[in-house]
Write a protein that holds these residues in place. Structure first.
Motif, PDB file in Angstrom:
ATOM      1  N   LEU A   1       0.836  -1.204   0.000  1.00  0.00           N
ATOM      2  CA  LEU A   1       0.000   0.000   0.000  1.00  0.00           C
ATOM      3  C   LEU A   1       0.871   1.253   0.000  1.00  0.00           C
ATOM      4  N   SER A   2       1.999   1.196   0.694  1.00  0.00           N
ATOM      5  CA  SER A   2       2.843   2.389   0.762  1.00  0.00           C
ATOM      6  C   SER A   2       3.507   2.680  -0.579  1.00  0.00           C
ATOM      7  N   ARG A   3       3.564   1.683  -1.474  1.00  0.00           N
ATOM      8  CA  ARG A   3       4.036   1.973  -2.834  1.00  0.00           C
ATOM      9  C   ARG A   3       2.860   2.083  -3.806  1.00  0.00           C
ATOM     10  N   ASN A   4       1.693   2.291  -3.257  1.00  0.00           N
ATOM     11  CA  ASN A   4       0.472   2.521  -4.044  1.00  0.00           C
ATOM     12  C   ASN A   4       0.237   1.413  -5.066  1.00  0.00           C
ATOM     13  N   THR A   5       0.284   0.199  -4.608  1.00  0.00           N
ATOM     14  CA  THR A   5       0.113  -0.965  -5.476  1.00  0.00           C
ATOM     15  C   THR A   5      -1.191  -0.898  -6.290  1.00  0.00           C
ATOM     16  N   PRO A   6      -1.146  -1.320  -7.554  1.00  0.00           N
ATOM     17  CA  PRO A   6      -2.396  -1.411  -8.317  1.00  0.00           C
ATOM     18  C   PRO A   6      -3.299  -2.550  -7.834  1.00  0.00           C
ATOM     19  N   PHE A   7      -2.827  -3.362  -6.908  1.00  0.00           N
ATOM     20  CA  PHE A   7      -3.606  -4.525  -6.457  1.00  0.00           C
ATOM     21  C   PHE A   7      -4.084  -4.351  -5.016  1.00  0.00           C
ATOM     22  N   ALA A   8      -4.363  -3.101  -4.649  1.00  0.00           N
ATOM     23  CA  ALA A   8      -4.765  -2.794  -3.276  1.00  0.00           C
ATOM     24  C   ALA A   8      -6.021  -3.567  -2.852  1.00  0.00           C
TER      25      ALA A   8
ATOM     26  N   GLU B   1       8.882   4.538   8.915  1.00  0.00           N
ATOM     27  CA  GLU B   1       8.810   5.896   8.352  1.00  0.00           C
ATOM     28  C   GLU B   1       9.684   6.000   7.115  1.00  0.00           C
ATOM     29  N   CYS B   2      10.842   5.405   7.189  1.00  0.00           N
ATOM     30  CA  CYS B   2      11.764   5.448   6.062  1.00  0.00           C
ATOM     31  C   CYS B   2      11.197   4.665   4.869  1.00  0.00           C
ATOM     32  N   MET B   3      10.603   3.512   5.136  1.00  0.00           N
ATOM     33  CA  MET B   3       9.940   2.748   4.070  1.00  0.00           C
ATOM     34  C   MET B   3       8.891   3.616   3.368  1.00  0.00           C
ATOM     35  N   ASN B   4       8.084   4.312   4.152  1.00  0.00           N
ATOM     36  CA  ASN B   4       7.046   5.156   3.561  1.00  0.00           C
ATOM     37  C   ASN B   4       7.643   6.298   2.734  1.00  0.00           C
ATOM     38  N   ALA B   5       8.671   6.951   3.277  1.00  0.00           N
ATOM     39  CA  ALA B   5       9.299   8.061   2.544  1.00  0.00           C
ATOM     40  C   ALA B   5       9.944   7.569   1.253  1.00  0.00           C
ATOM     41  N   CYS B   6      10.593   6.427   1.316  1.00  0.00           N
ATOM     42  CA  CYS B   6      11.242   5.857   0.129  1.00  0.00           C
ATOM     43  C   CYS B   6      10.205   5.467  -0.926  1.00  0.00           C
ATOM     44  N   ASN B   7       9.151   4.826  -0.503  1.00  0.00           N
ATOM     45  CA  ASN B   7       8.137   4.413  -1.476  1.00  0.00           C
ATOM     46  C   ASN B   7       7.408   5.614  -2.075  1.00  0.00           C
TER      47      ASN B   7
ATOM     48  N   CYS C   1       8.772   8.536  -2.555  1.00  0.00           N
ATOM     49  CA  CYS C   1       9.758   9.098  -3.484  1.00  0.00           C
ATOM     50  C   CYS C   1       9.826   8.247  -4.759  1.00  0.00           C
ATOM     51  N   TYR C   2       9.772   6.944  -4.596  1.00  0.00           N
ATOM     52  CA  TYR C   2       9.797   6.019  -5.738  1.00  0.00           C
ATOM     53  C   TYR C   2       8.599   6.239  -6.680  1.00  0.00           C
ATOM     54  N   VAL C   3       7.416   6.247  -6.096  1.00  0.00           N
ATOM     55  CA  VAL C   3       6.199   6.433  -6.896  1.00  0.00           C
ATOM     56  C   VAL C   3       6.222   7.804  -7.569  1.00  0.00           C
ATOM     57  N   SER C   4       6.651   8.837  -6.845  1.00  0.00           N
ATOM     58  CA  SER C   4       6.699  10.191  -7.396  1.00  0.00           C
ATOM     59  C   SER C   4       7.760  10.305  -8.493  1.00  0.00           C
ATOM     60  N   SER C   5       8.899   9.690  -8.288  1.00  0.00           N
ATOM     61  CA  SER C   5       9.974   9.752  -9.284  1.00  0.00           C
ATOM     62  C   SER C   5       9.539   9.152 -10.611  1.00  0.00           C
ATOM     63  N   LEU C   6       8.811   8.050 -10.525  1.00  0.00           N
ATOM     64  CA  LEU C   6       8.369   7.377 -11.756  1.00  0.00           C
ATOM     65  C   LEU C   6       7.412   8.246 -12.572  1.00  0.00           C
ATOM     66  N   LYS C   7       6.856   9.291 -11.963  1.00  0.00           N
ATOM     67  CA  LYS C   7       5.949  10.199 -12.696  1.00  0.00           C
ATOM     68  C   LYS C   7       6.658  11.444 -13.202  1.00  0.00           C
ATOM     69  N   GLU C   8       7.920  11.657 -12.872  1.00  0.00           N
ATOM     70  CA  GLU C   8       8.618  12.887 -13.236  1.00  0.00           C
ATOM     71  C   GLU C   8       8.925  12.940 -14.733  1.00  0.00           C
ATOM     72  N   TYR C   9       9.083  14.186 -15.226  1.00  0.00           N
ATOM     73  CA  TYR C   9       9.420  14.407 -16.625  1.00  0.00           C
ATOM     74  C   TYR C   9      10.867  13.981 -16.902  1.00  0.00           C
ATOM     75  N   ASP C  10      11.755  14.369 -16.003  1.00  0.00           N
ATOM     76  CA  ASP C  10      13.191  14.116 -16.194  1.00  0.00           C
ATOM     77  C   ASP C  10      13.586  12.750 -15.604  1.00  0.00           C
ATOM     78  N   LEU C  11      12.966  11.738 -16.183  1.00  0.00           N
ATOM     79  CA  LEU C  11      13.080  10.394 -15.630  1.00  0.00           C
ATOM     80  C   LEU C  11      14.518   9.867 -15.680  1.00  0.00           C
ATOM     81  N   ALA C  12      15.231  10.209 -16.750  1.00  0.00           N
ATOM     82  CA  ALA C  12      16.558   9.615 -16.971  1.00  0.00           C
ATOM     83  C   ALA C  12      17.526   9.927 -15.834  1.00  0.00           C
TER      84      ALA C  12
END
Lengths: 111, 111, 111, 111
Positions: A57-64, B15-21, B23-34
């Motif tokens: 859920l914390s990675r916003n899974t599509p299979f929530a 807390e760190c797991m949540n912050a990392c995930n 950031c991960y989900v948000s990064s995958l949506k960024e324009y400057d992905l590379a």
């Protein structure tokens, strides 16, 4: 810093994971181990599934939806088993499981 | 209902797991992905390891020392990478990682 | 289709996970449960760590060294415990653990 | 040394985990990263779920039905996404996902 829409559900899963693991560790130290076989097995199983659900859920899974349903079923089973025992660690585990099951179900319920 | 001796460490890992995930989900949506390749990789990696550490500590693992050291190293690497980026999700991730690394190290430090 | 450099290690981890989980499930059904407390605990612990290691290596984790060392230590501890018991499921578990520990150590050894 | 009734399913999950993680790592190195956003996300997601399913089945989880259904859905979604891309790592990933979905469904099908 957290998937807001799942915040309550993630927190319930993590509390339940902690309660289940505490019950698991405590059960393994009990004198009357034989009557706790199912309790040992289900608390570990439920802790695993709660942890997996929280991380997903914390990675916003599509299979929530599917993961919350799975978690709710595991919590139901663990609550049922812990409800049979009078040990000091079984009652709070039962309560955490019931609460987590309820929140998992409402988190993904269609309006 | 939680392994008291590891409470602070478990909470920092989650807390760190949540912050990392996040950031991960948000990064995958960024324009400057590379330019975020390493960020995507390390946030997922660190989230996995933090989640594993939290679950392991909550069941009072006999391998707390090794797992906390592993977690601290993953947090260091992720903090270093996120520190290179100006994205709104990278700063809080960097901070959560630094804090988690510190707590993991002190949790198992020999006096 | 697999991280070639870790192929042998991934396979050893997965075999060990299976052997540990089989021993865990079987132990929970034994009559002499009390003497198997540590066995139950360590087989589950080792199975978790082996599974985590296999998944991490298959995504080419930057923390292969630390994870393989952790896995080798868990395998050592589990092998030592299973070596104390004569149950039919303990011997193959001990062997799988010894083999996995050895392969984990050689997988990341500096030449 | 393995839960015999789930042997084929566990092996399919682990092959799929490897194919997904290989595709994930390779995708993150591609030049045309932007078109692979969903591929990156779904391969990691599917790898996690396959790994979780394999570990759960190997400990003879009481929730095999639900976990296999979840795994089959994740494999379907990942296969659909990988089927859109021509990259050398997407085709074998698509195939591993389709096979795993089929075996997961048959593993728990009611006669």
């Amino acid at each position: 810093m957290i998937q807001e829409k799942y915040r309550e559900c993630i927190e319930a899963c993590l509390e339940c994971m902690n309660a289940c693991n505490y019950c698991y560790v405590s059960s393994l130290k009990e004198y009357d181990l034989a009557m706790l076989r199912e309790c040992i097995r289900l608390t570990r199983e439920c802790a695993e599934i709660c942890s997996f659900a929280a991380e997903s859920l914390s990675r916003n899974t599509p299979f929530a939806q599917e993961i919350c349903e799975l978690c709710a079923k595991a919590c139901d089973a663990c609550a049922r088993e812990c409800g049979k025992h009078e040990h000091h660690h079984c009652k709070p585990c039962e309560q955490a499981c019931r609460r987590c099951a309820e929140i998992c179900r409402s988190a993904t319920a269609v309006a």
